[in-house]
Design an enzyme around this catalytic site. Structure first.
Site, PDB file in Angstrom:
ATOM      1  CD  GLU A   7      -8.571  -1.624  10.156  1.00  0.00           C
ATOM      2  OE1 GLU A   7      -8.489  -2.551   9.342  1.00  0.00           O
ATOM      3  OE2 GLU A   7      -8.502  -0.419   9.849  1.00  0.00           O
TER       4      GLU A   7
ATOM      5  CB  SER B 131     -11.846  -4.640   8.549  1.00  0.00           C
ATOM      6  OG  SER B 131     -11.167  -4.808   7.321  1.00  0.00           O
TER       7      SER B 131
ATOM      8  NE  ARG C 213      -3.792  -2.321   2.175  1.00  0.00           N
ATOM      9  CZ  ARG C 213      -4.709  -2.657   3.068  1.00  0.00           C
ATOM     10  NH1 ARG C 213      -4.915  -1.881   4.122  1.00  0.00           N
ATOM     11  NH2 ARG C 213      -5.425  -3.760   2.925  1.00  0.00           N
TER      12      ARG C 213
END
Length: 426
Positions: free
Chosen positions: A345, A348, A258
């Site tokens: 987080e 997910s 990413r």
């Protein structure tokens, strides 16, 4: 891509979804208009084609003396057919572009709003407390000689790192634990490609608003994936699946990339927000009717992992405006990070309903009540992370001791040769 029948039959539902996501309802009106133009252009082309075919038979059967005039008329008709075909192609492209601007229809009950408008569903586990000043994961990783950010930056630049020694072993242990859990739950293990074609990246919805996050290799026109979800979604592209025996479940192990565009200044310390990491991703193909139950199942597997690792966490229902374009609902599971005094987080899971499968043309034949099977219909797709590099952050910080050592969660010990404590390097 959303169901065009839903768009035509219930445009107000689609508008409410777009508004909940923070988009203009005018995108729906534009798509409806483009769809009407497309159908009209296709109809006009098909009528002219039928006329051309019928006229061709007339020419073939006509007397010789009449053929010259008829052939001239056929040429004029052929030009009109060609123009109508071009108009239909342009209308198809315009409709496709208009449809792409409409994101998946959010499921009833998903909170409206943006990043801060999530709804907390539950908290699980005790927040860790210490009678000493806890170290953050990078300080612990350096003491253990497990994380080397400095040499990662030297070799590859900012937000790269080396996991070495016990750090490398810890990640492999974590991934193997997740893989065993996935196997127990009936998932087929996969090691997936990390470079994919544009149509696969587009089909999964990653070339929309967040395209700047994706690494692109222009010379090859290939994209580096940010999750094995992309490759796993493309695995059955253009196929009709047999779901008679239940969902198809895959667990993809891959390196992920990413760009972290727009995150300058955020989480620059340590391995929370990096350009490259490893991940085990669950991916499911199922019927639309079973998708919500499957979503809860994926969430349960994720929670089971965090509980067995002794991590305190919360589950949140992500607001519509913070969903990716493909997700109709997404749950985040956030673990407590002691030195940040916050939940962050770790994983997910998203229910993408039929949005991705419509783009990738993945269908199944549902059984009919009277027996047999019906017409093909799009499948539902879901995804959820079962382990990733970032989990090391919460594991190190939660289980640290005053001397900088870290207690290994019992469930990981068999994967580390029975090691119970990670000791600071001499």
């Amino acid at each position: 891509m959303i169901d065009p029948v839903v768009l035509r039959d219930d445009p107000e539902l689609v508008k409410r979804s777009q508004v909940a996501r923070g988009h203009s309802p005018e995108t729906v009106d534009a798509a409806l208009a483009a769809d009407r133009e497309r159908r009209s252009a296709i109809s006009a082309y098909e009528e002219l084609r039928a006329e051309q075919n019928a006229f061709g038979k007339t020419v073939a059967a006509a007397p010789k003396e009449e053929k010259a005039a008829l052939v001239a008329a056929v040429k004029g008709l052929a030009e009109r057919v060609k123009a109508a075909q071009q108009a239909a192609s342009e209308a198809e492209e315009a409709a496709r572009a208009a449809f792409v601007r409409i994101e998946n229809i959010v499921i009833d009950g998903v909170p409206a709003g943006g990043e801060d408008d999530f709804v907390e569903l539950r908290r699980v586990g005790d927040i860790p407390s210490f009678d000493f000043q806890p170290l953050d994961h990078l300080a612990l990783g350096e003491k253990l000689k497990a994380i080397d950010m400095e040499r990662g930056a030297k070799v590859s630049g900012a937000r790269f790192y080396f996991l070495r020694g016990i750090g490398a072993r810890l990640e492999i242990a974590l991934m193997n634990l997740a893989l065993d859990r996935a196997l127990e739950a009936g998932f087929v293990p996969m090691i997936t490609p990390t470079l994919v074609r544009p149509e696969i990246m587009q089909g999964t919805g990653f070339l929309g608003e967040h395209a700047e996050e994706v690494y692109h290799l222009p010379a090859d026109d290939l994209y580096l994936v940010g999750t094995s979800e992309v490759a796993l979604a493309g695995y059955h592209k253009d196929e009709i699946l047999d779901l008679a025996d239940g969902p198809l479940r895959y667990a993809g192990w891959s390196t992920c990339y990413r760009r972290e565009a727009g995150s300058h200044g955020k989480d620059t310390r340590g391995i929370i927000r990096v350009h490259q990491f490893n991940k085990l991703e669950m991916f499911v193909y199922t019927t639309p009717e079973d998708a919500e139950a499957e979503h809860e199942r994926l969430l349960g597997l994720q929670e089971g992992m965090l509980q067995s690792l002794g991590l305190a966490y919360r589950v949140i229902d992500i607001a519509a405006g913070d969903l990716g374009s493909s997700a109709a609902r997404k749950y985040d599971v956030e673990a407590w990070v002691p030195t940040q005094q916050a939940f962050r987080e770790l994983t997910s899971t998203s229910n993408c309903t039929t949005f991705q499968s419509r783009r990738l043309d993945i269908r199944h034949r549902p059984p009919l009540e009277e027996g047999g099977v019906g017409r093909t219909t799009p499948v539902a797709t879901l995804n959820g992370t079962l382990a990733t590099t970032r989990w090391i952050v919460a594991i190190l910080e939660t289980h640290q001791r005053a001397d900088g050592s870290v207690v290994v969660p019992e469930v990981l010990r068999p994967y580390l040769g029975g090691l119970e404590v990670l000791e600071p390097a001499a």
